[in-house]
Design an enzyme around this catalytic site. Structure first.
Site, PDB file in Angstrom:
ATOM      1  N   ARG A   1      38.299  33.405  47.184  1.00  0.00           N
ATOM      2  CA  ARG A   1      39.253  34.526  47.290  1.00  0.00           C
ATOM      3  C   ARG A   1      38.668  35.789  46.650  1.00  0.00           C
ATOM      4  O   ARG A   1      38.305  36.729  47.324  1.00  0.00           O
ATOM      5  CB  ARG A   1      40.593  34.134  46.634  1.00  0.00           C
ATOM      6  CG  ARG A   1      41.741  35.092  46.949  1.00  0.00           C
ATOM      7  CD  ARG A   1      41.722  36.386  46.172  1.00  0.00           C
ATOM      8  NE  ARG A   1      41.742  36.194  44.728  1.00  0.00           N
ATOM      9  CZ  ARG A   1      41.634  37.180  43.855  1.00  0.00           C
ATOM     10  NH1 ARG A   1      41.464  38.435  44.262  1.00  0.00           N
ATOM     11  NH2 ARG A   1      41.635  36.949  42.550  1.00  0.00           N
ATOM     12  N   ASP A   2      38.519  35.805  45.333  1.00  0.00           N
ATOM     13  CA  ASP A   2      38.106  37.048  44.662  1.00  0.00           C
ATOM     14  C   ASP A   2      36.685  37.418  45.052  1.00  0.00           C
ATOM     15  O   ASP A   2      36.337  38.597  45.134  1.00  0.00           O
ATOM     16  CB  ASP A   2      38.216  36.896  43.138  1.00  0.00           C
ATOM     17  CG  ASP A   2      38.357  38.237  42.431  1.00  0.00           C
ATOM     18  OD1 ASP A   2      38.412  39.263  43.124  1.00  0.00           O
ATOM     19  OD2 ASP A   2      38.426  38.253  41.191  1.00  0.00           O
TER      20      ASP A   2
ATOM     21  N   HIS B   1      39.660  36.285  32.909  1.00  0.00           N
ATOM     22  CA  HIS B   1      39.141  36.547  34.268  1.00  0.00           C
ATOM     23  C   HIS B   1      38.184  37.729  34.154  1.00  0.00           C
ATOM     24  O   HIS B   1      38.594  38.887  34.141  1.00  0.00           O
ATOM     25  CB  HIS B   1      40.334  36.867  35.180  1.00  0.00           C
ATOM     26  CG  HIS B   1      40.004  37.224  36.588  1.00  0.00           C
ATOM     27  ND1 HIS B   1      40.246  36.378  37.656  1.00  0.00           N
ATOM     28  CD2 HIS B   1      39.481  38.347  37.137  1.00  0.00           C
ATOM     29  CE1 HIS B   1      39.892  36.965  38.786  1.00  0.00           C
ATOM     30  NE2 HIS B   1      39.425  38.172  38.500  1.00  0.00           N
TER      31      HIS B   1
ATOM     32  N   ASN C   1      32.463  38.561  40.219  1.00  0.00           N
ATOM     33  CA  ASN C   1      33.001  37.690  39.171  1.00  0.00           C
ATOM     34  C   ASN C   1      31.839  37.002  38.480  1.00  0.00           C
ATOM     35  O   ASN C   1      30.792  36.771  39.081  1.00  0.00           O
ATOM     36  CB  ASN C   1      33.879  36.591  39.783  1.00  0.00           C
ATOM     37  CG  ASN C   1      35.199  37.119  40.307  1.00  0.00           C
ATOM     38  OD1 ASN C   1      35.267  37.577  41.440  1.00  0.00           O
ATOM     39  ND2 ASN C   1      36.222  37.051  39.489  1.00  0.00           N
TER      40      ASN C   1
ATOM     41  N   CYS D   1      27.832  40.057  45.144  1.00  0.00           N
ATOM     42  CA  CYS D   1      26.562  39.457  45.476  1.00  0.00           C
ATOM     43  C   CYS D   1      25.511  39.695  44.393  1.00  0.00           C
ATOM     44  O   CYS D   1      24.836  40.724  44.403  1.00  0.00           O
ATOM     45  CB  CYS D   1      26.050  39.994  46.809  1.00  0.00           C
ATOM     46  SG  CYS D   1      25.813  38.708  47.978  1.00  0.00           S
TER      47      CYS D   1
ATOM     48  N   HIS E   1      34.950  39.929  35.326  1.00  0.00           N
ATOM     49  CA  HIS E   1      33.913  40.347  36.270  1.00  0.00           C
ATOM     50  C   HIS E   1      32.686  40.708  35.433  1.00  0.00           C
ATOM     51  O   HIS E   1      32.802  41.040  34.258  1.00  0.00           O
ATOM     52  CB  HIS E   1      34.410  41.511  37.119  1.00  0.00           C
ATOM     53  CG  HIS E   1      35.446  41.088  38.135  1.00  0.00           C
ATOM     54  ND1 HIS E   1      35.174  40.993  39.470  1.00  0.00           N
ATOM     55  CD2 HIS E   1      36.731  40.683  37.985  1.00  0.00           C
ATOM     56  CE1 HIS E   1      36.260  40.579  40.117  1.00  0.00           C
ATOM     57  NE2 HIS E   1      37.228  40.374  39.239  1.00  0.00           N
TER      58      HIS E   1
HETATM   59  P1  HMG Z   1      52.188  48.811  51.780  1.00  0.00           P
HETATM   60  O1  HMG Z   1      51.509  49.544  52.901  1.00  0.00           O
HETATM   61  O2  HMG Z   1      52.803  49.620  50.686  1.00  0.00           O
HETATM   62  O3  HMG Z   1      53.242  47.746  52.336  1.00  0.00           O
HETATM   63  O4  HMG Z   1      51.154  47.799  51.134  1.00  0.00           O
HETATM   64  P2  HMG Z   1      54.469  47.834  53.250  1.00  0.00           P
HETATM   65  O5  HMG Z   1      55.461  46.846  52.741  1.00  0.00           O
HETATM   66  O6  HMG Z   1      54.912  49.277  53.464  1.00  0.00           O
HETATM   67  O7  HMG Z   1      53.898  47.270  54.638  1.00  0.00           O
HETATM   68  C1  HMG Z   1      52.877  47.958  55.373  1.00  0.00           C
HETATM   69  C2  HMG Z   1      52.326  47.018  56.430  1.00  0.00           C
HETATM   70  O8  HMG Z   1      51.690  45.905  55.815  1.00  0.00           O
HETATM   71  C3  HMG Z   1      53.395  46.416  57.332  1.00  0.00           C
HETATM   72  O9  HMG Z   1      52.789  46.204  58.601  1.00  0.00           O
HETATM   73  C4  HMG Z   1      53.675  45.096  56.713  1.00  0.00           C
HETATM   74  O10 HMG Z   1      54.183  44.151  57.621  1.00  0.00           O
HETATM   75  C5  HMG Z   1      52.299  44.686  56.228  1.00  0.00           C
HETATM   76  P3  HMG Z   1      53.040  47.217  59.836  1.00  0.00           P
HETATM   77  O11 HMG Z   1      54.529  47.184  60.060  1.00  0.00           O
HETATM   78  O12 HMG Z   1      52.554  48.572  59.370  1.00  0.00           O
HETATM   79  O13 HMG Z   1      52.207  46.611  60.922  1.00  0.00           O
HETATM   80  N1  HMG Z   1      52.368  43.758  55.120  1.00  0.00           N
HETATM   81  C6  HMG Z   1      51.740  42.573  55.085  1.00  0.00           C
HETATM   82  N2  HMG Z   1      50.951  41.940  55.975  1.00  0.00           N
HETATM   83  C7  HMG Z   1      50.473  40.738  55.622  1.00  0.00           C
HETATM   84  N3  HMG Z   1      50.747  40.126  54.449  1.00  0.00           N
HETATM   85  C8  HMG Z   1      51.521  40.729  53.540  1.00  0.00           C
HETATM   86  C9  HMG Z   1      52.056  41.997  53.846  1.00  0.00           C
HETATM   87  N4  HMG Z   1      52.853  42.845  53.171  1.00  0.00           N
HETATM   88  C10 HMG Z   1      53.026  43.917  53.952  1.00  0.00           C
HETATM   89  N5  HMG Z   1      51.781  40.123  52.375  1.00  0.00           N
HETATM   90  C11 HMG Z   1      50.635  45.691  50.093  1.00  0.00           C
HETATM   91  C12 HMG Z   1      51.549  46.922  50.107  1.00  0.00           C
HETATM   92  C13 HMG Z   1      50.921  44.938  48.824  1.00  0.00           C
HETATM   93  C14 HMG Z   1      50.940  44.858  51.322  1.00  0.00           C
HETATM   94  C15 HMG Z   1      49.175  46.197  50.151  1.00  0.00           C
HETATM   95  O14 HMG Z   1      49.021  47.159  49.148  1.00  0.00           O
HETATM   96  C16 HMG Z   1      48.191  45.090  49.942  1.00  0.00           C
HETATM   97  O15 HMG Z   1      48.022  44.230  50.788  1.00  0.00           O
HETATM   98  N6  HMG Z   1      47.513  45.085  48.793  1.00  0.00           N
HETATM   99  C17 HMG Z   1      46.643  43.983  48.405  1.00  0.00           C
HETATM  100  C18 HMG Z   1      45.376  44.507  47.854  1.00  0.00           C
HETATM  101  C19 HMG Z   1      44.519  43.316  47.462  1.00  0.00           C
HETATM  102  O16 HMG Z   1      44.585  42.257  48.052  1.00  0.00           O
HETATM  103  N7  HMG Z   1      43.668  43.542  46.455  1.00  0.00           N
HETATM  104  C20 HMG Z   1      42.764  42.505  45.991  1.00  0.00           C
HETATM  105  C21 HMG Z   1      43.464  41.405  45.260  1.00  0.00           C
HETATM  106  S1  HMG Z   1      43.873  41.830  43.575  1.00  0.00           S
HETATM  107  C22 HMG Z   1      42.427  41.515  42.685  1.00  0.00           C
HETATM  108  O17 HMG Z   1      41.415  41.252  43.267  1.00  0.00           O
HETATM  109  C23 HMG Z   1      42.485  41.519  41.173  1.00  0.00           C
HETATM  110  C24 HMG Z   1      42.402  40.100  40.583  1.00  0.00           C
HETATM  111  O18 HMG Z   1      41.214  39.452  40.996  1.00  0.00           O
HETATM  112  C25 HMG Z   1      42.446  40.159  39.050  1.00  0.00           C
HETATM  113  C26 HMG Z   1      41.453  41.166  38.483  1.00  0.00           C
HETATM  114  O19 HMG Z   1      40.242  41.049  38.733  1.00  0.00           O
HETATM  115  O20 HMG Z   1      41.936  42.074  37.811  1.00  0.00           O
HETATM  116  C27 HMG Z   1      43.604  39.255  41.051  1.00  0.00           C
HETATM  117 MG    MG Z   2      39.259  39.743  40.071  1.00  0.00          MG
END
Ligand code: HMG
Ligand code: MG
Length: 285
Positions: A12-13, A204, A246, A237, A206
């Site tokens: 995932r990450d 966690h 990570n 990578c 990186h």
């Molecule tokens: P948004 O645009 O504000 O959401 O995004 P929305 O509710 O207005 O929806 C917009 C569109 O997205 C809609 O589709 C929704 O249906 C769709 P449209 O009508 O335009 O076709 N949508 C989704 N589709 C699939 N699955 C969903 C979903 N939700 C809405 N769950 C949102 C808000 C949260 C969706 C967006 O900002 C997003 O996806 N963000 C995720 C970013 C991400 O994945 N980042 C990486 C993970 S975090 C990380 O890596 C950190 C971590 O490792 C810890 C660390 O290292 O610190 C965990």
């Molecule tokens: Mg992370």
């Protein structure tokens, strides 16, 4: 003998940052290999917007195709109700909600404020509880944010406590941009531990600044016993010059076992998985 758990987050990450779309079959093969390493928990999917993270768009298919090993929990990120519904349908064993200790990263990552993100998690927690699905919580930017600068430890402590109070069984503290140092980690943990006990925390890290092992060592001194890592250091990578993601699972494993900690992992199978991860990176041009 003292035990430390490595929570594998590479599929995932790690993979979420790869530019080239990794074919679903390759993701499945990597997870299937990781399933034989001895991990108790593997984060393999992310039900986020495919427009935000195209690499994770096939998460349901990955969960459908993997050979699930007994005793392994397959985890997925779920930022909102829509994501949770998809994770449940795909039979994720546990899910994770993720929030930022800083407003800047919250906006960039989730398109909302920290408070709004917590509101979105309320229905997720209710649905998870009803379905009997454990929920892990992530706090990002625990020492530094790429937009807001240094993160006050009190903000991390407050958010970690909020996630715990909402029902997260464990809070993973993320050095999202890999700039933490043992000193900044210690300063943060001193405050967080006043709110959440070490047994409910994970580290966690990186490895962008090359300090991840030192930061794990600092966290061990504060009693943390769970660390997230990505096989092959996937995520930036390590095999591509100048990039790093990570902290690499095999490096953490080697270092921990050298210090006398038990991880329960099979070193040879882990090396095979690392080789697979290296090949996936090589596919990037
Ligand atoms: P948004 O645009 O504000 O959401 O995004 P929305 O509710 O207005 O929806 C917009 C569109 O997205 C809609 O589709 C929704 O249906 C769709 P449209 O009508 O335009 O076709 N949508 C989704 N589709 C699939 N699955 C969903 C979903 N939700 C809405 N769950 C949102 C808000 C949260 C969706 C967006 O900002 C997003 O996806 N963000 C995720 C970013 C991400 O994945 N980042 C990486 C993970 S975090 C990380 O890596 C950190 C971590 O490792 C810890 C660390 O290292 O610190 C965990
Ligand atoms: Mg992370």
């Amino acid at each position: 003998m003292s035990r430390v758990e490595i929570f594998e987050v590479g599929p995932r990450d790690g993979l979420q940052n790869e530019q080239r779309f990794i074919p679903t079959g390759d993701k499945v093969a990597l997870v299937d290999c990781l399933s034989r390493v001895g991990f108790k928990r593997l984060e393999v999917a992310s039900f986020v917007s495919p427009r935000w993270v195209p690499q994770m768009a096939d998460s349901a298919e990955v969960l459908r195709q993997i050979a699930r090993a007994p005793g392994v929990r397959y985890a997925a990120l779920t930022p909102n109700q829509k994501g949770f519904d998809a994770a449940l349908a795909a039979r994720a064993d546990e899910v994770a909600i993720f929030a930022s200790a800083s407003e800047g990263f919250s906006r960039a990552n989730l398109n909302c404020s920290v408070a709004e993100s917590l509101q979105r998690f309320v229905p997720v927690m209710a649905a998870a509880s009803a379905a009997g699905i454990p929920v892990r919580g992530y706090v990002s930017c625990v020492t530094e944010c790429p937009y807001d600068g240094p993160t006050p430890p009190a903000a991390v402590a407050r958010l970690a406590a909020d996630l715990r109070d909402m029902g997260c069984y464990e809070i993973s503290l993320g050095d999202t941009i890999g700039r933490a140092t043992p000193d900044s980690v210690a300063a943060m943990l001193r405050v967080v531990l006043q709110e959440v006990p070490a047994a409910q925390l994970a580290g966690h890290f990186h490895d962008t600044g090359g300090m991840a092992l030192a930061n794990i060592e600092a966290s061990l001194e504060f009693g943390l016993r769970v660390f997230d890592a990505a096989v092959g250091g996937l995520g930036g990578c390590p095999y591509a010059p100048g990039a790093s993601g990570n902290v690499a699972t095999e490096v953490v494993h080697e270092w921990l076992t050298g210090m006398g900690w038990q991880t329960g992992l099979d070193r040879d199978v882990l090396a095979q998985a690392a080789a697979m991860a290296r090949d996936l990176c090589k596919g990037e041009s």
